[in-house]
Structures are given as structure tokens and as C-alpha cells.
Scaffold this motif. Sequence first.
Motif, short mmCIF file in Angstrom:
data_model
loop_
_atom_site.label_atom_id
_atom_site.label_comp_id
_atom_site.label_asym_id
_atom_site.label_seq_id
_atom_site.Cartn_x
_atom_site.Cartn_y
_atom_site.Cartn_z
N ARG A 221 -18.42 8.55 49.78
CA ARG A 221 -18.65 9.23 48.51
C ARG A 221 -18.06 8.49 47.31
NH1 ARG A 221 -16.67 15.23 48.75
NH2 ARG A 221 -14.69 14.11 49.07
N ASP A 222 -16.93 7.80 47.50
CA ASP A 222 -16.19 7.33 46.33
C ASP A 222 -16.02 5.82 46.24
OD1 ASP A 222 -15.61 9.91 45.18
OD2 ASP A 222 -14.31 10.24 46.91
N LEU A 223 -16.45 5.07 47.25
CA LEU A 223 -16.37 3.62 47.16
C LEU A 223 -17.42 3.09 46.20
CD1 LEU A 223 -15.88 2.54 50.89
CD2 LEU A 223 -14.17 2.45 49.06
N ARG A 224 -17.05 2.08 45.41
CA ARG A 224 -17.99 1.43 44.51
C ARG A 224 -18.44 0.13 45.16
NH1 ARG A 224 -15.99 -0.16 39.42
NH2 ARG A 224 -13.93 -0.46 40.35
N LEU A 225 -19.75 0.04 45.45
CA LEU A 225 -20.31 -1.11 46.14
C LEU A 225 -21.14 -1.95 45.18
CD1 LEU A 225 -19.56 0.82 48.52
CD2 LEU A 225 -21.54 -0.08 49.73
N TYR A 226 -21.02 -3.28 45.36
CA TYR A 226 -21.75 -4.22 44.50
C TYR A 226 -22.30 -5.36 45.34
CZ TYR A 226 -19.05 -1.75 40.97
OH TYR A 226 -18.50 -0.77 40.20
N SER A 227 -23.46 -5.83 44.93
CA SER A 227 -24.09 -6.97 45.57
C SER A 227 -23.75 -8.25 44.81
CB SER A 227 -25.61 -6.79 45.58
OG SER A 227 -26.25 -7.94 46.08
N ASP A 228 -23.26 -9.25 45.54
CA ASP A 228 -23.02 -10.58 44.97
C ASP A 228 -24.36 -11.29 44.96
OD1 ASP A 228 -22.18 -13.07 44.19
OD2 ASP A 228 -20.85 -13.41 45.90
N ILE A 229 -25.01 -11.31 43.82
CA ILE A 229 -26.43 -11.68 43.80
C ILE A 229 -26.68 -13.16 43.99
CG2 ILE A 229 -27.06 -9.68 42.41
CD1 ILE A 229 -27.13 -11.46 39.97
N ASP A 230 -25.68 -14.02 43.71
CA ASP A 230 -25.91 -15.46 43.88
C ASP A 230 -24.87 -16.13 44.78
OD1 ASP A 230 -23.69 -15.39 42.26
OD2 ASP A 230 -24.68 -16.27 40.50
N ASP A 231 -24.04 -15.33 45.43
CA ASP A 231 -23.01 -15.81 46.37
C ASP A 231 -21.89 -16.59 45.71
OD1 ASP A 231 -24.60 -14.70 48.30
OD2 ASP A 231 -25.17 -16.59 49.26
N CYS A 232 -21.89 -16.72 44.40
CA CYS A 232 -20.88 -17.56 43.75
C CYS A 232 -19.48 -16.97 43.92
CB CYS A 232 -21.20 -17.73 42.26
SG CYS A 232 -22.59 -18.82 41.95
N TYR A 233 -19.35 -15.66 43.70
CA TYR A 233 -18.04 -15.05 43.88
C TYR A 233 -17.59 -15.19 45.34
CZ TYR A 233 -14.40 -11.68 44.70
OH TYR A 233 -13.23 -11.10 45.10
N SER A 234 -18.47 -14.87 46.26
CA SER A 234 -18.12 -14.92 47.69
C SER A 234 -17.72 -16.33 48.11
CB SER A 234 -19.30 -14.43 48.54
OG SER A 234 -19.62 -13.09 48.23
N ARG A 235 -18.37 -17.31 47.56
CA ARG A 235 -18.05 -18.70 47.92
C ARG A 235 -16.69 -19.10 47.37
NH1 ARG A 235 -22.29 -20.54 46.09
NH2 ARG A 235 -23.51 -20.35 48.00
N ASP A 236 -16.40 -18.75 46.14
CA ASP A 236 -15.14 -19.16 45.51
C ASP A 236 -13.94 -18.40 46.05
OD1 ASP A 236 -16.46 -20.98 43.97
OD2 ASP A 236 -16.29 -19.86 42.09
N TYR A 237 -14.15 -17.15 46.46
CA TYR A 237 -13.02 -16.32 46.88
C TYR A 237 -13.08 -15.94 48.35
CZ TYR A 237 -11.55 -16.39 42.08
OH TYR A 237 -11.12 -16.83 40.85
N HIS A 238 -13.61 -16.87 49.14
CA HIS A 238 -13.50 -16.86 50.61
C HIS A 238 -14.18 -15.69 51.29
CE1 HIS A 238 -10.76 -20.33 50.56
NE2 HIS A 238 -10.27 -19.79 49.46
N GLY A 239 -15.29 -15.24 50.73
CA GLY A 239 -16.12 -14.24 51.39
C GLY A 239 -17.22 -14.86 52.22
N ILE A 240 -17.23 -16.19 52.29
CA ILE A 240 -18.19 -16.93 53.11
C ILE A 240 -17.39 -17.91 53.98
CG2 ILE A 240 -20.12 -18.55 53.13
CD1 ILE A 240 -21.03 -17.42 50.49
N GLY A 241 -17.67 -17.91 55.29
CA GLY A 241 -16.96 -18.79 56.21
C GLY A 241 -17.51 -20.20 56.16
#
Length: 236
Positions: free
Chosen positions: A146-166
Amino acid sequence: MTITSSLVSAVELAGRSGFRYPNENDDYRRARHALLAEEIELRRHIERVAAQRRALPPGGEVNGRYQFQGEHGLLDLADLFGDRQTLVVYSYMFGPRRERPCPMCTSLLSAWDGEARDIGQRVALAVVARSPIERLVAFRNERGWRDLRLYSDIDDCYSRDYHGIGNDGGDDSAINVFTRRDGRIRHFWSGEMGFETADPGQDPRGAPDLMPLWTILDMTPEGRGTDWYPKLDYPG
């Protein structure tokens, strides 16, 4: 004199405990007092580590313009702060290669959903994944979050820079904390424990442990076990 040096010894504090339970014997109480002293030392160590974490010097300034898709449009990292000065971002392992999300991440987030409103009184909390926002919302509804705020990383840039991609290009879980002070966004802290830092015979758990599940199981004689992990669904 430092606070640490002025503390009463953990053994003495444990000896002050008046706890007793029906039908316990002397062997149990001696062992429990010894354990209590260790628990007091653990609490003190947790406090010392938390203070050391809070005293970190400023981390790297966030210069990249990261783009996220929320339920109501595009946002950047600054938008995720809302009116808070600190932002906690969890990278959820639910990317394009996965038919279903990571069960461990899901177990963690299910617990966090119950705390999200309380957390939000002090800091902003956001969950970022590499799936389209429609997919994230559909799964959120399936789980009853009910209360979590979910967001899509649309170009993977954040995930790549901050270790969300192995290293293999697949999802990796990550926890990052950012601050906004004097108009500047900086990285403050992230979990940096992984397989390389794991002790023999243990999963690469972090400290602090983010999962309430393990906190509960660690208090039981069964413990965490060596091959049990949460699942998305259970039979029956």
C-alpha cells in the motif's frame, strides 16, 4: 573521559537483570546471563557503528541526471526526495530478464511496506527496478503493498552507477542513501558487503541486516538455516 570508558561493564549490567521464567534451572540462568552480556555488547557495537556511519565525510556529488518513471510521470533523483533532505533508495531485483521478481527482495519489501509511512516521517524511501512501471504496479497490487513508492529506472543509468546491475548485466540488489544539503545532492552511504566479504559458511549478508525476517529467525533455535529462503508463494 569518553562515553565508552564510562559505561558499566556488560557483565555487571547483565547481573542486574531480574528476569526469571517458570521452571528454569540454574544452568539455564547462568547461560542466559552470559548471553545477555554479549547482547549488551552487541547493542553497544551497533550504536558505535551507527555513530561512525553518521560521521562519514560528504560522499560523491550526484551530477548525472537520472530518469525514473513513476505512476504519474517522469522524475529525476531530486524529485524522489519530496520535501525530505535524505533519500533511501532500494534497488529491487525485478528487471527485464526476470519473469517474476526476486523472492528475497520481495520478502524484504513486504516488511518495509508496513513501515513505509513511519519511515517517511523522517526520510524519503523509494524502490527502483528496471521493469516498466506498469509491471511494477501490477506486482505491487498482487502483493497488496500500500505505501511503498515504486519507480522504473527507464535507461538503467542509475542502476548501473549505483550497483543495481551485476557484472553479468543482471539485476543486483542495492541500498543507497543520498542527502540534499544546500541544494547539492550527494551519495552518503551504501551497503558494500557481498560475496567477497562473506565469512565461510555464511550468505553474503550485510550489516545492518535489512530483513526483519532474519532478525526474528535469529532468536529461535532453528535459526536461519543453511538452505531455506523465502519464496513468492507457498503451497496450501
